[in-house]
Every structure is written in structure tokens, then in C-alpha cells.
Design a protein around this motif. Structure first.
Motif, PDB file in Angstrom:
ATOM      1  N   GLU A 118      46.540 -67.142   7.189  1.00 25.66           N
ATOM      2  CA  GLU A 118      45.270 -67.604   7.763  1.00 25.66           C
ATOM      3  C   GLU A 118      45.438 -67.936   9.249  1.00 25.66           C
ATOM      4  OE1 GLU A 118      42.606 -67.279   6.088  1.00 25.66           O
ATOM      5  OE2 GLU A 118      43.098 -67.522   3.957  1.00 25.66           O
ATOM      6  N   HIS A 174      39.196 -60.335   4.774  1.00 29.01           N
ATOM      7  CA  HIS A 174      38.969 -60.911   3.443  1.00 29.01           C
ATOM      8  C   HIS A 174      38.197 -60.024   2.474  1.00 29.01           C
ATOM      9  CE1 HIS A 174      40.685 -64.530   5.017  1.00 29.01           C
ATOM     10  NE2 HIS A 174      40.335 -65.280   3.993  1.00 29.01           N
ATOM     11  N   HIS A 194      46.242 -65.744  -2.508  1.00 32.29           N
ATOM     12  CA  HIS A 194      45.150 -65.491  -1.556  1.00 32.29           C
ATOM     13  C   HIS A 194      45.718 -65.070  -0.185  1.00 32.29           C
ATOM     14  CE1 HIS A 194      41.306 -65.880   0.457  1.00 32.29           C
ATOM     15  NE2 HIS A 194      41.862 -66.680   1.338  1.00 32.29           N
TER      16      HIS A 194
HETATM   17 ZN   LIG Z   1      41.197 -67.114   3.293  1.00 30.07          ZN
END
Ligand SMILES: [Zn+2]
Ligand SMILES: NC(=O)c1ccc[n+]([C@@H]2O[C@H](COP(=O)([O-])OP(=O)(O)OC[C@H]3O[C@@H](n4cnc5c(N)ncnc54)[C@H](O)[C@@H]3O)[C@@H](O)[C@H]2O)c1
Length: 402
Positions: free
Chosen positions: A217, A282, A298
């Protein structure tokens, strides 16, 4: 009729024509995001301050739900919080022992646990002036956040994120949610927290895989918003790839700040429009996570999604090819694998199934498809269409590199 048009609207028109009055109000949101260490040490005043900043003279009731993975890694946590509340007993009252809930994505598919948490709040007489603390990874924060936002139509909610990803991204955001009807984050609300407390000590007990996943991220937000941070990530990649604590702490803090900046100053904190700039990489990532039954973390999926959309940006003529390699080099140096077999799985029509992630992405938000790509390192660019052949070419490219 738009709100701006109301001035020209004749409110005295006959009843046949109808009668409209515009209701308008704004609610300013503000909450502290506190970076600290050893949050529950009796002399650390951060939690006390976070709960009493608005009503310093009151005694505050609180309840805490904690991630099972965190309780396993930090077995003293429940006692430490109880001792902490006793130390600050003039201001804080822990109404019952820390409640354990399952850590990880399974909690977001477990309606019974959501109801169980609601019942605990009811039994403990938690009202809108009490606090619900969530201690855990992003999944636990999402689930407890939903519980807090819906009980009594919204109870003060304090987030204590314990993973890199939840400290640098989800914890400082304004959303919660669980997976319903087999769709990720289908059920949830926008509900800014009362406070966020990021304790770097929690990251010490996190395994390497989770630490790494959260770093994706930081690469994401650096790529779309902050070239200087991207340079810092490259310069410090030797330290980051071994999770050197000081470097990791800075990464978390800068990444959290950039997320806060986008949410607070980006003009659309509650995502009313069609754009989700923080979701660069994403659209494919969410689909890969589901297709892998969440075996893929993720952040691991985001790293692949970033690589895919970086290649696409070059093929679409947006990004100079010479910048592309730097993105892959950084991700690989940090330990990410830029390929997953789900990218090659076909649907019944013989098309790569991951591509339906684009439609899912649009359906989640509604409105026009809006995907963030790269114009250069540090600068994102929104597009409203992605070309199928170029997506396939990008996937082929990642496959050839693997
Ligand atoms: Zn994310
Ligand atoms: N609401 C949002 O805006 C938002 C944004 C991004 C991601 N998310 C959500 O966040 C979730 C992912 O969160 P995550 O990456 O933090 O993973 P996670 O919550 O799934 O946690 C991963 C694992 O780490 C364990 N764990 C947590 N903290 C620990 C610690 N300090 N020590 C040891 N073990 C620990 C958990 O028990 C779990 O097994 C996803 O569900 C994603 O959809 C939400």
C-alpha cells in the motif's frame, strides 16, 4: 433539480406544482491519528487522551474486541488493558474483560459473530457516549467498525490497528464492512472513527508475510501521489526488505499520512463520485483475492495489481517505459512475487476470469468506471475505459517475467 437551482425555484408555486425546501447542513469530522509505542503501558497517556479529549472531566465507559491472532502473539494484552484502565480509573472504566474475536478474513464472513458482538454491547449497556475499541488487523477493524456503526445507530469507535496494512491504510480510513452474498465489503458503512492509535510494538510480533503485504500500500500511494516517498522507498529498500523497525515505522507513518491527505483533502471522503484513487492496482487485486479464496493476502494481490496496471499504463501510452522497471524492481526487492496463477484462470467463455474484476469494481461504487493508472512515478491518471487486448498483453507480460 440541483441544490444550486433552488434559488430560482418558486416556493410559493401552487400545490399542483409541488413544493420543495432544501435541507442543507455540514458536519465537520476530525479525529486524531496517534503514533505511539507501548500503548497500554500505564504511563502512556495516549489512550486516555484519545478518549477524553472532548469531555475531560467525565468518566468514560469502554469495551474492547481483540483479534485472536493478536491475543495469541501478545498474551498479556487483556491484563495490560485492564491494568491501564485501572491506572487511569478516574477517567476510564473498562466495562468487561477484553472480548476475543477471530482474526483474519473469516470474521468478515461470519454474521453470527457480528450479532454476538451486538449482543455483548447490549448486555454491557454500551450507549452512544461509550467507546468500542477494536484491536486487530484490517479484517477485525472492518467487522467491529460495522458493529459500532450500527448499534444504536453509531457508537464512538476507536481503532487500534495491529498490522502494517491496517496502520498505514485501512485504520486511518472512514469505512467498515463485511463480505456478504459472497461479495467483498458488500455490507458496510462510512463511519469515521473517534480516534486511531497506531502502536508500532504490535508490528514486532507480526510475521514477515503480513509485514511485507502491508508495504504494497505504501508503494501504491507513493506511485500515485508522492515521487519523493517512492525515492525514499527505493533508497531504503535494503532495510525494508528485512523489516528494519525504524524504516518500517517511517513507511507506516508516511503512508498513513498520504492516505489521510487523500481522504481529508481529496474532496470525496465518502466516495460519492466515481473515482477511488487510493485503489490503484485494486481492481485486479480484489478479484485475485476472491479467486484464491483469500489464500493470497490483500497486499500481495495489490502488489501484482500495481505491476499489472503499471504495464498497462505503458502499453496505453501514459507512462514512459523507462520508469516502469523501477516499479517492478522495488516490488521485487521488497519480496513480492509479481505473478499468481489466478491471472491465467479462464471463465466459461475462455476469457481470463480476473478481468471481470473491472465490472465488480464499477458495480461496488456505481457510476462511471474509473480506474487510476500511472502518468509518471508519483502522478496518477484516471481513465474510464480499459482495452481488453492491452489487459491481456499486460498479463502475458507478467507471466513472461515470472
Ligand atoms: Zn488496499
Ligand atoms: N475499510 C477499509 O478502508 C479497508 C482498506 C483496506 C483493507 N481493508 C480490509 O483489511 C483486511 C486486511 O487486513 P490486514 O492486512 O490487516 O489483515 P487481517 O486483518 O486479515 O490480519 C491478518 C492476520 O494477522 C493476524 N494479526 C493481526 N495483527 C497481528 C499482530 N500484531 N501479531 C500477530 N498476528 C496478527 C490476524 O489474526 C490475521 O490472522 C481486508 O479484509 C481488507 O478488505 C479495509
Amino acid at each position: 433539480m440541483s441544490p444550486a437551482a433552488h434559488q430560482h425555484f418558486n416556493p410559493t408555486a401552487g400545490e399542483d406544482e409541488g413544493y420543495t425546501r432544501w435541507q442543507t447542513f455540514t458536519v465537520p469530522f476530525s479525529f486524531p491519528v496517534i503514533f505511539t509505542r507501548a500503548l497500554f503501558h500505564p504511563e502512556n497517556s495516549s489512550l486516555f487522551q484519545a478518549l477524553s479529549y472532548r469531555e475531560p472531566d467525565k468518566r468514560h465507559r469502554l469495551i474492547a474486541f481483540a483479534d485472536s491472532g493478536v491475543l495469541q502473539a501478545c498474551p498479556c494484552l487483556a491484563d495490560d488493558l485492564a491494568a491501564y484502565c485501572a491506572r487511569w480509573g478516574d477517567s476510564l472504566e473498562l466495562v468487561c474483560p477484553v472480548q476475543e474475536i477471530d482474526g483474519g478474513e473469516s470474521i468478515k464472513a461470519d454474521w453470527a459473530s457480528i450479532e454476538w458482538m451486538h449482543k455483548i454491547l447490549l448486555d454491557a449497556n454500551i450507549d452512544r457516549h461509550s467507546y468500542v475499541l477494536a484491536i486487530g488487523g484490517g479484517a477485525v477493524l472492518d467487522a467491529v467498525g460495522l458493529v459500532a456503526a450500527t448499534a444504536h445507530r453509531g457508537i464512538r469507535h476507536v481503532r487500534i490497528p495491529t498490522t502494517v496494512l491496517s496502520q498505514n491504510d485501512s485504520g486511518v480510513g472512514v469505512k467498515n464492512g463485511i463480505n456478504q452474498f459472497a461479495q467483498k465489503n458488500w455490507l458496510g458503512t462510512f463511519a469515521p472513527p473517534w480516534a486511531v492509535l497506531n502502536d508500532s510494538a504490535f508490528l514486532d510480533c507480526l510475521n514477515d508475510r503480513e509485514k511485507r503485504a502491508g508495504m504494497a500500500e505504501a508503494v501504491k500511494v507513493a506511485l500515485i501521489r508522492d515521487s519523493e516517498f517512492f525515492e525514499w522507498l527505493c533508497e531504503n529498500s535494503d532495510l525494508l526488505c528485512v523489516f528494519e523497525p525504524h524504516a518500517l515505522t517511517y513507511l507506516v507513518r508516511r503512508c498513513a499520512e498520504l492516505h489521510m491527505q487523500q481522504i481529508g483533502q481529496g474532496g470525496d471522503p465518502f466516495e460519492m463520485g466515481s473515482a477511488r484513487p487510493l485503489d490503484f492496482g485494486h481492481w485486479a487485486a480484489h478479484r485475485m483475492e476472491s479467486m484464491s479464496q483469500h489464500e493470497l493476502r490483500h497486499g500481495e494481490a495489490v502488489a501484482i495489481g500495481i505491476a499489472l496496471d503499471t504495464r498497462y499504463s505503458v502499453l496505453a501510452g501514459l507512462l514512459e517505459a523507462k520508469q516502469e522497471q523501477r516499479v517492478y524492481d522495488l516490488l521485487v526487492k521488497l519480496g513480492f512475487t509479481l505473478w499468481h496463477e489466478t491471472l491465467d484462470q479462464k471463465n466459461q467463455q475462455g476469457q481470463r476470469a480476473v478481468i471481470s474484476g473491472l465490472a465488480d469494481f464499477q458495480a461496488h461504487l456505481g457510476g462511471e468506471l474509473t480506474i487510476t493508472l500511472l502518468e509518471s512515478i508519483g502522478v496518477g491518471r484516471e481513465v474510464h475505459h480499459m482495452q481488453l487486448p492491452l489487459i491481456n498483453e499486460s498479463i502475458d507480460y507478467l507471466k513472461s517475467r515470472a
